[in-house]
Design an enzyme around this catalytic site. Structure first.
Site, PDB file in Angstrom:
ATOM      1  N   GLY A  85       0.835  -1.205   0.000  1.00 55.69           N
ATOM      2  CA  GLY A  85       0.000   0.000   0.000  1.00 55.69           C
ATOM      3  C   GLY A  85       0.867   1.252   0.000  1.00 55.69           C
ATOM      4  N   ARG A 105      13.337  10.504  -2.475  1.00 53.26           N
ATOM      5  CA  ARG A 105      14.177  11.707  -2.637  1.00 53.26           C
ATOM      6  C   ARG A 105      15.498  11.561  -1.879  1.00 53.26           C
ATOM      7  NH1 ARG A 105      14.829  15.922   0.964  1.00 53.26           N
ATOM      8  NH2 ARG A 105      15.425  17.941   0.097  1.00 53.26           N
ATOM      9  N   ARG A 152       0.712  -4.596  -5.748  1.00 53.03           N
ATOM     10  CA  ARG A 152       0.842  -5.900  -5.090  1.00 53.03           C
ATOM     11  C   ARG A 152       1.065  -6.878  -6.241  1.00 53.03           C
ATOM     12  NH1 ARG A 152      -0.701  -4.391   0.195  1.00 53.03           N
ATOM     13  NH2 ARG A 152      -2.261  -2.744   0.160  1.00 53.03           N
ATOM     14  N   ASP A 175       5.184  -5.385   5.788  1.00 52.64           N
ATOM     15  CA  ASP A 175       5.714  -6.704   6.149  1.00 52.64           C
ATOM     16  C   ASP A 175       5.684  -7.690   4.975  1.00 52.64           C
ATOM     17  OD1 ASP A 175       2.961  -6.742   6.326  1.00 52.64           O
ATOM     18  OD2 ASP A 175       2.898  -8.135   8.013  1.00 52.64           O
ATOM     19  N   GLY A 176       4.672  -7.590   4.115  1.00 54.88           N
ATOM     20  CA  GLY A 176       4.620  -8.447   2.920  1.00 54.88           C
ATOM     21  C   GLY A 176       5.792  -8.156   2.005  1.00 54.88           C
ATOM     22  N   THR A 194       4.668   1.796   5.444  1.00 54.86           N
ATOM     23  CA  THR A 194       3.270   1.356   5.549  1.00 54.86           C
ATOM     24  C   THR A 194       2.576   2.207   6.608  1.00 54.86           C
ATOM     25  OG1 THR A 194       1.782  -0.431   6.252  1.00 54.86           O
ATOM     26  CG2 THR A 194       4.007  -0.521   7.114  1.00 54.86           C
ATOM     27  N   ASP A 196       0.351   1.152   8.486  1.00 56.58           N
ATOM     28  CA  ASP A 196      -0.201   0.261   9.518  1.00 56.58           C
ATOM     29  C   ASP A 196       0.601   0.215  10.824  1.00 56.58           C
ATOM     30  OD1 ASP A 196      -2.108  -0.352   7.642  1.00 56.58           O
ATOM     31  OD2 ASP A 196      -1.140  -2.222   7.003  1.00 56.58           O
ATOM     32  N   ASP A 198       2.725  -1.955  11.625  1.00 48.96           N
ATOM     33  CA  ASP A 198       2.619  -3.347  12.076  1.00 48.96           C
ATOM     34  C   ASP A 198       3.951  -4.097  12.004  1.00 48.96           C
ATOM     35  OD1 ASP A 198       2.752  -3.315   9.329  1.00 48.96           O
ATOM     36  OD2 ASP A 198       1.060  -4.659   8.993  1.00 48.96           O
ATOM     37  N   ARG A 221     -16.931  15.239  15.322  1.00 51.37           N
ATOM     38  CA  ARG A 221     -17.384  15.739  16.625  1.00 51.37           C
ATOM     39  C   ARG A 221     -18.384  16.877  16.472  1.00 51.37           C
ATOM     40  NH1 ARG A 221     -15.211  14.796  21.461  1.00 51.37           N
ATOM     41  NH2 ARG A 221     -13.430  13.406  21.522  1.00 51.37           N
ATOM     42  N   ARG A 243     -25.318  12.310  18.929  1.00 52.44           N
ATOM     43  CA  ARG A 243     -25.213  10.961  18.372  1.00 52.44           C
ATOM     44  C   ARG A 243     -23.982  10.216  18.863  1.00 52.44           C
ATOM     45  NH1 ARG A 243     -26.377  12.816  12.255  1.00 52.44           N
ATOM     46  NH2 ARG A 243     -28.643  12.703  12.344  1.00 52.44           N
ATOM     47  N   MET A 285      -7.983   2.104   9.428  1.00 53.20           N
ATOM     48  CA  MET A 285      -7.162   1.034   8.829  1.00 53.20           C
ATOM     49  C   MET A 285      -6.146   0.472   9.831  1.00 53.20           C
ATOM     50  SD  MET A 285      -6.410   2.290   4.980  1.00 53.20           S
ATOM     51  CE  MET A 285      -7.280   1.482   3.654  1.00 53.20           C
ATOM     52  N   ARG A 318      -4.869  -3.028   9.129  1.00 58.61           N
ATOM     53  CA  ARG A 318      -4.852  -4.496   8.970  1.00 58.61           C
ATOM     54  C   ARG A 318      -4.963  -5.183  10.327  1.00 58.61           C
ATOM     55  NH1 ARG A 318      -1.418  -6.903   4.031  1.00 58.61           N
ATOM     56  NH2 ARG A 318      -2.550  -5.887   2.372  1.00 58.61           N
TER      57      ARG A 318
HETATM   58  P1  ATP Z   1       0.902  -2.785   3.441  1.00 54.61           P
HETATM   59  O1  ATP Z   1       1.294  -2.891   4.893  1.00 54.61           O
HETATM   60  O2  ATP Z   1       0.724  -1.382   3.013  1.00 54.61           O
HETATM   61  O3  ATP Z   1      -0.221  -3.684   3.046  1.00 54.61           O
HETATM   62  P2  ATP Z   1       2.769  -4.758   2.461  1.00 54.61           P
HETATM   63  O4  ATP Z   1       4.160  -4.639   1.969  1.00 54.61           O
HETATM   64  O5  ATP Z   1       2.554  -5.559   3.717  1.00 54.61           O
HETATM   65  O6  ATP Z   1       2.198  -3.271   2.604  1.00 54.61           O
HETATM   66  P3  ATP Z   1       1.579  -6.836   0.838  1.00 54.61           P
HETATM   67  O7  ATP Z   1       0.494  -6.774  -0.163  1.00 54.61           O
HETATM   68  O8  ATP Z   1       1.409  -7.755   1.986  1.00 54.61           O
HETATM   69  O9  ATP Z   1       1.837  -5.333   1.303  1.00 54.61           O
HETATM   70  O10 ATP Z   1       2.942  -7.257   0.084  1.00 54.61           O
HETATM   71  C1  ATP Z   1       3.399  -6.539  -1.043  1.00 54.61           C
HETATM   72  C2  ATP Z   1       3.971  -7.483  -2.043  1.00 54.61           C
HETATM   73  O11 ATP Z   1       5.092  -8.170  -1.490  1.00 54.61           O
HETATM   74  C3  ATP Z   1       3.033  -8.600  -2.502  1.00 54.61           C
HETATM   75  O12 ATP Z   1       2.122  -8.187  -3.485  1.00 54.61           O
HETATM   76  C4  ATP Z   1       4.028  -9.628  -3.050  1.00 54.61           C
HETATM   77  O13 ATP Z   1       4.425  -9.284  -4.340  1.00 54.61           O
HETATM   78  C5  ATP Z   1       5.227  -9.452  -2.102  1.00 54.61           C
HETATM   79  N1  ATP Z   1       5.190 -10.521  -1.087  1.00 54.61           N
HETATM   80  C6  ATP Z   1       4.410 -10.610   0.014  1.00 54.61           C
HETATM   81  N2  ATP Z   1       4.627 -11.745   0.711  1.00 54.61           N
HETATM   82  C7  ATP Z   1       5.590 -12.414   0.022  1.00 54.61           C
HETATM   83  C8  ATP Z   1       6.255 -13.670   0.193  1.00 54.61           C
HETATM   84  N3  ATP Z   1       5.997 -14.482   1.234  1.00 54.61           N
HETATM   85  N4  ATP Z   1       7.172 -14.033  -0.745  1.00 54.61           N
HETATM   86  C9  ATP Z   1       7.444 -13.234  -1.788  1.00 54.61           C
HETATM   87  N5  ATP Z   1       6.861 -12.047  -2.007  1.00 54.61           N
HETATM   88  C10 ATP Z   1       5.946 -11.627  -1.127  1.00 54.61           C
END
Ligand code: ATP
Length: 320
Positions: free
Chosen positions: A11, A21, A72, A103-104, A125, A127, A129, A154, A162, A169, A171
């Site tokens: 994201g 930059r 993604r 983290d992804g 991110t 999040d 997280d 508010r 109310r 957000m 996650r």
């Molecule tokens: P956000 O916190 O904003 O969601 P994020 O980096 O956690 O960001 P994800 O969609 O979880 O977002 O991961 C981004 C991309 O990282 C995925 O679309 C994928 O291409 C890659 N990715 C995630 N997990 C793996 C994995 N286990 N192995 C390889 N690539 C991965």
């Protein structure tokens, strides 16, 4: 290293541009070449690369989103996709890359690192997280955006007496809800890290109204296993309050980054380039108690973020 790349992934988050930059200008200062990789891992697989010069990052420091775009990538989850990405890096002579994402994206970066690609991660991110760093780039701006929304809500909720349920957000992480809840004066917060007690929440809201409060606010993190509609239905059953729901959604991801996010982005991106320049890699860069730190990527990915649950009693104490 003399030629490096940078990508933003997952994201978008306010401050990613400040990171791009800082990375570009640090690299150019050291006479290194830096290549922008577009749309995260998708662009890495497609070879969507462009050279970055000083002017290419002019006038972006204050902008939300990411000029390199983000995505993604399903394809990058496969071995084939990762090998294609590595092939493109080699063809273009890119010796190391900076991955700015959540983290992804870090799991993806760790895969590349395991396969021998020199990688540095910087935490991008909203999040918050990621357990190895105190804050992630974009989180502070997102909390401030939620606070702006709360101020506006508010005005109308107090005029109409109310109760508002506001979904934010994050996650599986409750940090945005927790910090916006405490600093925005919420009467109740629901976060994934804590069980939901609807009877207790309903009693608290009714008590407040009986004491003369003319409005109330509940903040629910998106990762809590109940929808805002369901939550409203359950509270309707238990109270006589006039309840409305608001889901902030992507509004929280936009906007000009705060000074704090720009600082975090600048410090971590600068450090990432310095590490690659010295042929140090396989690290996640972050901050702990204000100090810039580096930690092996694999280790950073494994650290789960712990919620600051000590704040919960304070929210109860102060929202009376
Ligand atoms: P956000 O916190 O904003 O969601 P994020 O980096 O956690 O960001 P994800 O969609 O979880 O977002 O991961 C981004 C991309 O990282 C995925 O679309 C994928 O291409 C890659 N990715 C995630 N997990 C793996 C994995 N286990 N192995 C390889 N690539 C991965």
């Amino acid at each position: 290293m003399k030629r490096i790349g940078i990508l933003t992934s997952g994201g978008d988050a306010p401050g990613m541009n400040a990171a791009i930059r800082a990375a570009v200008r640090t690299a150019l200062y050291h006479d290194m070449e830096i290549i922008g990789i577009e749309r995260g891992y998708e662009g890495l697989i497609e070879g969507s690369f462009r050279g970055m010069d000083l002017a290419s990052v002019g006038d972006i420091l204050h902008r939300g989103g990411t000029v390199l775009k983000t995505a993604r990538s399903e394809r990058f989850m496969t071995e084939e996709g990762q090998l294609e990405a590595m092939n493109n890096l080699e063809k273009c002579g890119i010796e190391g890359i900076i991955v700015c994402g959540g983290d992804g994206s870090y799991r993806g970066a760790a895969e590349l690192s395991r396969r021998g690609v020199p990688v540095i991660g910087i935490p991008g991110t909203i999040d918050n997280d990621m357990g190895y760093t105190d804050y992630t780039i974009g989180y502070d701006t997102a909390v401030n955006t939620v606070l702006d929304a709360i101020s506006m809500l508010r005005d109308t909720t107090s005029s109409h007496e109310r109760t508002t349920i506001l979904e934010v957000m994050g996650r599986d992480c409750g940090d945005i809800a927790l910090y916006a809840g405490l600093t925005g004066g919420a009467d109740g917060i629901l976060i994934p890290e804590l069980p939901v007690d609807l009877d207790e929440l309903a009693a608290k809201l009714e008590e407040g109204m009986a004491r003369g409060k003319n409005h109330s606010l509940i903040i629910k993190a998106e990762g809590v296993d109940i929808s805002v509609e369901e939550l409203k239905r359950e509270l309707d059953k238990r109270t006589n309050l006039d309840i409305r729901t608001v889901v902030l959604a992507y509004l929280q991801r936009g906007g000009s980054p705060t000074a704090r996010d720009r600082m975090l982005a600048t410090l971590t991106a600068n450090k990432a380039v310095e590490l690659l320049r010295n042929d140090e890699y396989g690290y996640a860069v972050g901050t702990v108690r204000g100090e810039v730190i580096k930690m092996p990527l694999e280790k950073a990915v494994a650290i789960k973020r712990e919620a600051d649950l000590y704040l919960i009693p304070m929210i109860d104490m102060l929202s009376r």
